[in-house]
Design an enzyme around this catalytic site. Structure first.
Site, PDB file in Angstrom:
ATOM      1  N   CYS A  13      30.462  33.258  44.699  1.00 41.14           N
ATOM      2  CA  CYS A  13      30.887  33.583  46.059  1.00 41.14           C
ATOM      3  C   CYS A  13      30.430  34.989  46.450  1.00 41.14           C
ATOM      4  O   CYS A  13      30.584  35.935  45.681  1.00 41.14           O
ATOM      5  CB  CYS A  13      32.404  33.478  46.181  1.00 41.14           C
ATOM      6  SG  CYS A  13      33.043  31.845  45.755  1.00 41.14           S
ATOM      7  N   ASP A 284      45.741  43.249  39.137  1.00 42.99           N
ATOM      8  CA  ASP A 284      44.586  42.373  39.264  1.00 42.99           C
ATOM      9  C   ASP A 284      43.468  43.038  40.062  1.00 42.99           C
ATOM     10  O   ASP A 284      42.286  42.797  39.809  1.00 42.99           O
ATOM     11  CB  ASP A 284      45.043  41.074  39.941  1.00 42.99           C
ATOM     12  CG  ASP A 284      43.913  40.117  40.214  1.00 42.99           C
ATOM     13  OD1 ASP A 284      43.012  40.016  39.370  1.00 42.99           O
ATOM     14  OD2 ASP A 284      43.932  39.456  41.260  1.00 42.99           O
TER      15      ASP A 284
END
Length: 388
Positions: A13, A284
């Site tokens: 992506c 994250d």
């Protein structure tokens, strides 16, 4: 957030912030969390809880590349260490390419909750979400959504909103609501500074007045208009029928509650990430060397999660608010949003301001009256909000 296969993925992506971690962290993305480290992690994660419900979150990269047998091993280890009277749940975030009948049967039988990444109908989804050979991924993801529904797997959709897709708010919403029939819709604004592969937001803000954004990043104006447009459709037709996470969260915040989303709560630091070598990072979105807390082979997971360093990381969200944030009528709804997006300046020239601020303000002002009216009609009291 356990990332047992790290940044390895079967997609490429355009806007992915995570693929570059293979180079930055100097590990081979094809590696996976070893059986020894996997068991260590599961044992420590369970023992660090004192609640009757424990939720594991499996992410990547693409975690399904590990294969079904790996996840069967995960469930067996969880059963091995699960204390009496405790229930264990699993969340799995996936791009869906491998979710065939066998996978969905397993997910249903073991009560997994799935977060499926899908950006909208084919012409929107395939604009940036493609394979390494630049082929669109929509058809496989659409098939995965169908399989999840057919097997009765609980799932939500995760939709990234970028410079292109932001122009099609209702097309995306109608697709998720009517075609995918998503039980829960989450929108994620794509914001990446041009050195995101090697530098964290905190490093960027020390270097310049404002970061240069990647071409695929959404603008504040686009983000505000996107949310407002969908909110109007949801408010007029879908309240109580469609769960749009941002809107449900805002309703709670207008009632005076703390947001269930870390991005809009006064504190953060609950989204620790584990890489396939066992390294633990503060968040994250902060998988950079300076945010490494330790390794589960050498340090107890609970000690790292509740360490002074991690506590300060979580509190810094509120402690580093700009003057403009502190004076804002909608501080309760935002708290400066996610720190990773604080790569701009406020109106006073202070660094560490959220680059999406104008968009969020457009949204908060737009929903203030409708939410206040809705709360009042329900016989409840508006604690926050500024509508008179």
């Amino acid at each position: 957030m356990a990332k047992p296969i790290g940044a390895a993925c079967n997609l490429d992506c355009k806007y992915c912030y995570y693929l570059s971690k293979q180079d930055l962290l100097k590990y081979n993305g094809e590696k996976k969390l070893t059986d020894i480290l996997l068991e260590t992690f599961i044992k420590q994660y369970i023992s660090a809880h004192n609640s009757k419900e424990i939720i594991f979150t499996w992410q990547g990269g693409e975690p399904t590349l590990l294969g079904l047998d790996y996840f069967k091993k995960i469930v067996n280890l969880q059963n091995k260490y699960c204390p009496k009277g405790v229930t264990i749940h699993n969340d799995l975030q996936t791009n869906g390419l491998l979710l065939n009948a066998q996978w969905c049967s397993f997910l249903k039988d073991n009560n997994f909750f799935v977060g499926l990444s899908i950006d909208g109908p084919i012409y929107i989804h395939d604009h940036y979400r493609y394979t390494k050979s630049k082929k669109g991924s929509f058809n496989k993801v659409f098939e995965a959504a169908y399989n999840l529904r057919m097997y009765g797997v609980s799932f939500a959709t995760l939709t990234c909103v970028n410079d292109f897709s932001a122009n099609y708010p209702l097309e995306i919403y109608y697709f998720l609501r009517d075609v995918i029939q998503s039980p829960q819709i989450q929108f994620i604004p794509i914001i990446e500074h041009d050195t995101f592969k090697n530098e964290s937001a905190s490093q960027v803000k020390e270097k310049s007045k404002a970061a240069n954004l990647t071409p695929w990043s959404i603008s504040a104006k686009q983000w505000g208009e996107f949310l407002c447009t969908i909110f109007d459709e949801w408010y007029n037709k879908d309240i109580g029928k469609v769960n749009v996470i941002y809107f449900e969260s805002m309703y709670q915040q207008w009632l005076g509650m703390i947001s269930p989303l870390c991005t809009h709560a006064p504190l953060c630091g609950k989204g620790l990430a584990m890489e396939p070598n066992g390294d633990i990072y503060s968040c994250d979105h902060y998988v950079y060397p300076e945010y490494r807390l330790g390794n589960i082979a050498d340090n107890y997971l609970g000690d790292m999660a509740f360490s002074k360093v991690q506590e300060e990381f979580g509190k810094s969200k509120s402690n580093t608010l700009t003057k403009q944030c502190k004076e804002c009528d909608y501080l309760f709804a935002c708290y400066g949003e996610c720190p990773k997006n604080r790569i701009s300046e406020d109106i006073y020239g202070n660094k560490n301001h959220n680059i999406l601020c104008d968009g969020w303000m457009r949204f908060y002002r737009h929903i203030d009256k409708p939410l206040s009216t809705l709360i009042t009609k329900n016989g409840l009291k508006v604690i926050n909000g500024n509508y008179k």
